[in-house]
Design an enzyme around this catalytic site. Sequence first.
Site, PDB file in Angstrom:
ATOM      1  N   HIS A  33      35.794 -14.142 -35.085  1.00 21.36           N
ATOM      2  CA  HIS A  33      35.429 -15.131 -33.877  1.00 21.36           C
ATOM      3  C   HIS A  33      36.828 -15.786 -33.475  1.00 21.36           C
ATOM      4  O   HIS A  33      37.696 -15.731 -34.292  1.00 21.36           O
ATOM      5  CB  HIS A  33      34.250 -16.192 -34.305  1.00 21.36           C
ATOM      6  CG  HIS A  33      34.847 -17.162 -35.217  1.00 21.36           C
ATOM      7  ND1 HIS A  33      35.407 -18.373 -34.668  1.00 21.36           N
ATOM      8  CD2 HIS A  33      34.809 -17.335 -36.673  1.00 21.36           C
ATOM      9  CE1 HIS A  33      35.749 -19.077 -35.861  1.00 21.36           C
ATOM     10  NE2 HIS A  33      35.412 -18.601 -37.049  1.00 21.36           N
ATOM     11  N   CYS A  34      37.026 -16.389 -32.230  1.00 24.53           N
ATOM     12  CA  CYS A  34      37.990 -17.013 -31.774  1.00 24.53           C
ATOM     13  C   CYS A  34      37.263 -18.416 -31.515  1.00 24.53           C
ATOM     14  O   CYS A  34      36.508 -18.765 -32.111  1.00 24.53           O
ATOM     15  CB  CYS A  34      38.764 -16.354 -30.629  1.00 24.53           C
ATOM     16  SG  CYS A  34      37.792 -16.186 -29.223  1.00 24.53           S
ATOM     17  N   ALA A  35      38.130 -19.270 -30.768  1.00 22.42           N
ATOM     18  CA  ALA A  35      37.530 -20.480 -30.316  1.00 22.42           C
ATOM     19  C   ALA A  35      36.229 -20.575 -29.591  1.00 22.42           C
ATOM     20  O   ALA A  35      35.469 -21.769 -29.877  1.00 22.42           O
ATOM     21  CB  ALA A  35      38.611 -21.193 -29.473  1.00 22.42           C
ATOM     22  N   ARG A  78      34.505 -17.206 -28.965  1.00 26.95           N
ATOM     23  CA  ARG A  78      33.743 -16.045 -28.821  1.00 26.95           C
ATOM     24  C   ARG A  78      33.026 -15.375 -29.976  1.00 26.95           C
ATOM     25  O   ARG A  78      34.260 -15.639 -30.876  1.00 26.95           O
ATOM     26  CB  ARG A  78      34.087 -14.966 -27.856  1.00 26.95           C
ATOM     27  CG  ARG A  78      34.643 -15.410 -26.606  1.00 26.95           C
ATOM     28  CD  ARG A  78      35.270 -14.348 -25.669  1.00 26.95           C
ATOM     29  NE  ARG A  78      36.118 -14.853 -24.680  1.00 26.95           N
ATOM     30  CZ  ARG A  78      36.769 -14.022 -23.890  1.00 26.95           C
ATOM     31  NH1 ARG A  78      36.798 -12.860 -24.039  1.00 26.95           N
ATOM     32  NH2 ARG A  78      37.280 -14.585 -22.938  1.00 26.95           N
TER      33      ARG A  78
END
Length: 469
Positions: free
Chosen positions: A26-28, A30
């Site tokens: 995951h990113c910030a 998504r």
Amino acid sequence: MSDTRKIAEEVIWALGGRENITSVSHCATRLRVMVKRKEDIDQKKAESIDKVKGAFFHSGQYQLIFGTGTVNRIYEEVIALGVTGSAKDEQKEAAAKSGNLFQRSVRAFGDVFVPIIPILVATGLFMGIRGLILQEQVLAFFGMTPEQIPQNVITFSEVLTDTAFAFLPALVAWSAFRVFGGNPVIGMVLGLMLVSPALPNAYDVAADKAEALTFFGFIPVLGYQGSVLPAFIAGLIGAKLERSIRKHTRESLDLILTPFLTLLFMIILSLFIIGPVFHTVEEFILNSTVAILNWPFGISGLIIGSLNQLIVVTGVHHVFNLLEIQLLERFGYNQYNAIITCSVVAQGGAALAVGLKTKSKKLKAIALPSSFSALLGITEPAIFGVNLRYIKPFVMALIGGGIGGFAASLAGLKATGMAITAIPGVLLYLNGQIIMYLAVNFLAVATAFVLTWLFGFSDKMIDLDDENE
């Protein structure tokens, strides 16, 4: 069972079960998932999951937008349910191998320039602040005139605003080596060689204050201050060359021979072939861009403002970073920013209309926060979560972006930087342009909002089978 655990289970089920999921990260905002078979994904189910603001394939990954904070909790639950996690860099490496040659090339191009953008953003803000402080009206408020500003202050401001562009080839070569598998430090030194004080300064040559060196009677050799494309190509070839040399060098000699031979061959290649050839290409791109942006009657703003978010959907918009960097380096301003800002906020205007008009609580919960994100410059939630799902709001937003871009082009708005848009982008227009900047953005939002409200959306467009209210 907690809501988070239920959402995680629905995500796994929509993606074809645990056996179809290779890894997840995951990113910030998504959840990024690598899957074995795209055809096993239930797109409609994925989009209907609670708190999902959009779901789509991008860069070889299936991405579900959850938003800041929420995505962390969903990720932890998905991992707890037995799905294999992976580092974002590992997924990026796997994703880089997917897609056709053009998609991979654009992705690599973006990977090189994205790490550099924060520095250019900071530089743009410094330019904006300097422009604000040096305005006669502002100085008059403190009882001063431009002539009274000490030279030391002027020099200090130039350090803040000029350094990144003076050493831009070093930043680009460093990043290119990093992306293409070389030693970034070697890339940095190669880039610094391209702007060595021993070479005629590119700015001085352009201003006829110095002459380029001539080798073999026809090859011009000079520094490449502010150039992007020569450094990018040099970084790409240099990284491949370094890996090849290292592969064929004994381990005991690697520390000595690999950097020596890489830098020796690459600086010769860069100064005599890559530099002259690709600097010419770069000049052609820049001149063509300026010619388009200077089309009369706001035509360029109308076209770019209308089409920009279509390009964002395809994922190839990072190639325009090169254009913005060149504009800033050459002229100190960027006409492109105000136009694309209108296309960004228009998506927010369309999503806002959907959120206020719909009676669906689920859609409201997606549309209203998404519209606010777009007004902060982040359009993916609005595009993929709302506008593109119902098509017509997206089209109305494209029209709004075109109208706003048309006005921005007519007004001749010029940003002092790049990469920040919408509300944060105000900081790039502190030099007396704020009112007009806000006006064209309001026009874009209002156009998209009104068109979407009147013609672009009704609750009849919602698939009632997806509404679990």
